[in-house]
Write a protein that holds these residues in place. Structure first.
Motif, PDB file in Angstrom:
ATOM      1  N   ARG A  39     -14.814  -0.948  -0.959  1.00  0.00           N
ATOM      2  CA  ARG A  39     -13.950  -1.186   0.208  1.00  0.00           C
ATOM      3  C   ARG A  39     -13.715  -2.676   0.418  1.00  0.00           C
ATOM      4  O   ARG A  39     -12.604  -3.093   0.771  1.00  0.00           O
ATOM      5  N   GLN A  55      -4.441  -9.849  -0.425  1.00  0.00           N
ATOM      6  CA  GLN A  55      -3.655 -10.574  -1.421  1.00  0.00           C
ATOM      7  C   GLN A  55      -2.207 -10.086  -1.436  1.00  0.00           C
ATOM      8  O   GLN A  55      -1.263 -10.887  -1.466  1.00  0.00           O
ATOM      9  N   ARG A  56      -2.015  -8.773  -1.391  1.00  0.00           N
ATOM     10  CA  ARG A  56      -0.647  -8.243  -1.402  1.00  0.00           C
ATOM     11  C   ARG A  56       0.113  -8.662  -0.151  1.00  0.00           C
ATOM     12  O   ARG A  56       1.310  -8.995  -0.224  1.00  0.00           O
ATOM     13  N   ASP A  57      -0.558  -8.668   0.996  1.00  0.00           N
ATOM     14  CA  ASP A  57       0.113  -9.066   2.236  1.00  0.00           C
ATOM     15  C   ASP A  57       0.523 -10.546   2.187  1.00  0.00           C
ATOM     16  O   ASP A  57       1.631 -10.909   2.601  1.00  0.00           O
ATOM     17  N   GLU A  88     -11.211  -3.759  -2.238  1.00  0.00           N
ATOM     18  CA  GLU A  88      -9.856  -3.277  -1.956  1.00  0.00           C
ATOM     19  C   GLU A  88      -9.262  -3.974  -0.734  1.00  0.00           C
ATOM     20  O   GLU A  88      -8.041  -4.183  -0.672  1.00  0.00           O
ATOM     21  N   SER A  89     -10.101  -4.344   0.241  1.00  0.00           N
ATOM     22  CA  SER A  89      -9.566  -5.098   1.379  1.00  0.00           C
ATOM     23  C   SER A  89      -9.099  -6.478   0.942  1.00  0.00           C
ATOM     24  O   SER A  89      -8.087  -6.985   1.445  1.00  0.00           O
ATOM     25  N   LYS A 115      -7.874  -7.123  -2.057  1.00  0.00           N
ATOM     26  CA  LYS A 115      -6.616  -6.884  -2.770  1.00  0.00           C
ATOM     27  C   LYS A 115      -5.474  -6.626  -1.792  1.00  0.00           C
ATOM     28  O   LYS A 115      -4.348  -7.096  -2.000  1.00  0.00           O
ATOM     29  N   ALA A 116      -5.754  -5.861  -0.724  1.00  0.00           N
ATOM     30  CA  ALA A 116      -4.715  -5.629   0.284  1.00  0.00           C
ATOM     31  C   ALA A 116      -4.313  -6.929   0.952  1.00  0.00           C
ATOM     32  O   ALA A 116      -3.122  -7.174   1.214  1.00  0.00           O
ATOM     33  N   SER A 162       3.409 -10.965  -0.179  1.00  0.00           N
ATOM     34  CA  SER A 162       4.622 -10.410   0.426  1.00  0.00           C
ATOM     35  C   SER A 162       5.182 -11.354   1.483  1.00  0.00           C
ATOM     36  O   SER A 162       6.399 -11.576   1.551  1.00  0.00           O
ATOM     37  N   SER A 200     -11.704   4.141  -6.931  1.00  0.00           N
ATOM     38  CA  SER A 200     -11.376   3.521  -5.655  1.00  0.00           C
ATOM     39  C   SER A 200     -12.510   3.768  -4.662  1.00  0.00           C
ATOM     40  O   SER A 200     -13.419   4.570  -4.898  1.00  0.00           O
TER      41      SER A 200
END
Length: 491
Positions: A206, A215-217, A209-210, A212-213, A220, A108
């Motif tokens: 970073r 994408q999750r938001d 991962e931003s 991916k975050a 959701s 990570s």
């Protein structure tokens, strides 16, 4: 006022130490975590399959424990390597991903940053102070020049730069030689370049991962059906621009993408690194530093590929979610999952710590519908089928299915009992009774010979086997001499 400032500073420090980066470096097992992660994940190996990572980390634990490092001062993790890696995933140091057909671990951004901090402090940085100050001054000068809006001031600066360049060109044309630079200064600049290069993987991670975050938001928001799909997608596009343009990580990625997108820039970078490594001062660097200098271009390419892969995967996931977006169905699935979790919690609460046996559900129950009527108007109950009658046109063949089965071991052993202490496999098969000369009996005879002890020779034996239907088949094999009974009979 003093207490308020101290309290605010302390709260900031507490929040900072909750960051996975500092949590990795602050833990009691931090030396082992840094050692294991730096050994398994390298610049040439950013992703490692889960099985390989478990094997390598487990081997490292055993080697360190055998060397006596598992004491109060040096704490090693307990449990299997799989459990250790699972804990690191939960702490945010490792990321599980699907790479092709295999599941892999990746570091990570927090773990990359922690390894960079550990490597920088362990390697020492006293000799790079002048290079870092020069880098800072160059960056400030470039910032001031870019922010300058006065045309006269900018023109004066450009003229001064051109005058300095013309003076240097004239000096070289007149036969002058470049002023030599001290090896110590070149080594400082090389270490400064390595320091800057070590920060790139964390920046790339970073950015990935931003994405991916984000994408999750987005997924959701779509599942919760808070807003219309079009509005959520418009925000996704805006956030994508924000990630790539309005953050330090996005700017670093944009600069690297401009570099990697031009073959001329890549060739120029490779040529410059090669010219540095062939200079005499490069031999004063250790092998690890020379390897890191050589791998700078590859690090940039791998980081860009990681970000592009994350962006492509996020687009695929969001596109699939939009195509299959059904708010009613999603709510039904969420309600069903909540009911299942509630029922599981209630059952676990009454289960007495899981000691009660549970019968597994091996198949779903089938509804017994009985006989369904073929038509609504026919109210008569279904009748039994008519009994079978004698058929004169059916011929039944009386065949012993035993003849088509496996070897007749008992008959073969009885036949071998009358052949003395040893026998030739081919001759024994030719002399066997008619019912034990099938192809499968030849295989059974070979099995008995192997069990009792046999000897092969270079001669060739030929045996003719007879099937139950009368057809024949010839087999050629190496001559075998075997004993009639085992040399070491079983009790």
């Amino acid at each position: 006022m003093t207490n308020s400032r101290a309290e605010a500073a302390y709260r900031r420090s507490v929040a900072a130490f909750r960051n996975p980066t500092l949590e990795l470096l602050h833990g009691r097992q931090a030396p082992f975590v840094v050692t294991a992660l730096s050994m398994v994940f390298t610049a040439d190996r950013p992703a490692v399959t889960i099985a390989d990572a478990h094997a390598e980390i487990g081997e490292a634990i055993e080697q360190l424990r055998a060397a006596g490092f598992d004491d109060d001062e040096h704490r090693l993790p307990t449990g299997s390597a799989r459990e250790v890696c699972g804990q690191w995933v939960r702490l945010g140091w490792l990321v599980r991903q699907i790479d092709g057909e295999a599941e892999v671990y990746r570091l990570s951004a927090h773990a990359v940053g922690a390894l960079e901090i550990a490597g920088r402090t362990s390697g020492g940085g006293a000799r790079v102070s002048s290079s870092r100050v020069r880098t800072l001054l160059d960056a400030v000068e470039r910032l001031a020049n870019d922010a300058e809006t006065d045309p006269a001031a900018r023109l004066a600066r450009l003229q001064a730069e051109r005058a300095a360049l013309d003076s240097e060109i004239d000096r070289l044309l007149a036969g002058g030689v470049p002023e030599p630079v001290d090896d110590e200064q070149l080594i400082e600049e090389s270490e400064n370049v390595l320091h800057l290069a070590r920060e790139l993987p964390a920046d790339f991670a970073r950015v990935a991962e931003s994405i991916k975050a984000m994408q999750r938001d987005v997924v959701s928001d779509l599942r919760q059906d808070i807003r219309p799909t079009g509005e959520v997608l418009r925000e996704y596009l805006q956030r994508g621009q924000h990630v790539m343009e309005a953050t330090p990580e996005g700017r670093a990625f944009a600069g690297a993408l401009r570099l990697i997108g031009s073959p001329e820039h890549i060739d120029q970078l490779a040529t410059q690194l090669h010219s540095v490594l062939v200079q005499p001062f490069a031999q004063l660097l250790d092998a690890e530093q020379r390897g890191e200098l050589r791998a700078i271009g590859r690090r940039v390419e791998q980081g860009v590929q990681e970000v592009l892969t994350a962006q492509r995967r996020a687009s695929q996931v969001i596109t699939a979610q939009v195509r299959t977006h059904d708010p009613v169905r999603d709510r039904q699935v969420d309600d069903l999952l909540r009911d299942v979790m509630a029922g599981l919690q209630a059952w676990m609460g009454n289960g007495g710590r899981g000691n009660d046996p549970v019968d597994p559900l091996r198949s779903f129950p089938v509804a017994d519908a009985g006989h369904l009527r073929q038509s609504v108007s026919d109210i008569r109950p279904p009748g039994a089928p008519a009994p079978l009658g004698d058929a004169d046109d059916v011929e039944f063949v009386d065949t012993d299915t035993r003849n088509w089965g496996g070897p007749h071991y008992r008959e073969l052993e009885a036949h071998l009992a009358g052949l003395g202490e040893s026998f030739d496999l081919g001759s024994a098969f030719e002399d066997a009774p008619a019912g034990t000369r099938r192809p499968v009996d030849l295989l059974g005879l070979l099995e008995i010979a192997h069990r009792n002890g046999m000897t092969e020779s270079d001669d060739v034996s030929v045996a003719r086997a007879v099937r139950p239907d009368g057809t024949t088949r010839r087999f050629a094999f190496g001559a075998v001499t075997a004993r009639t009974t085992r040399e070491d009979p079983l009790d």
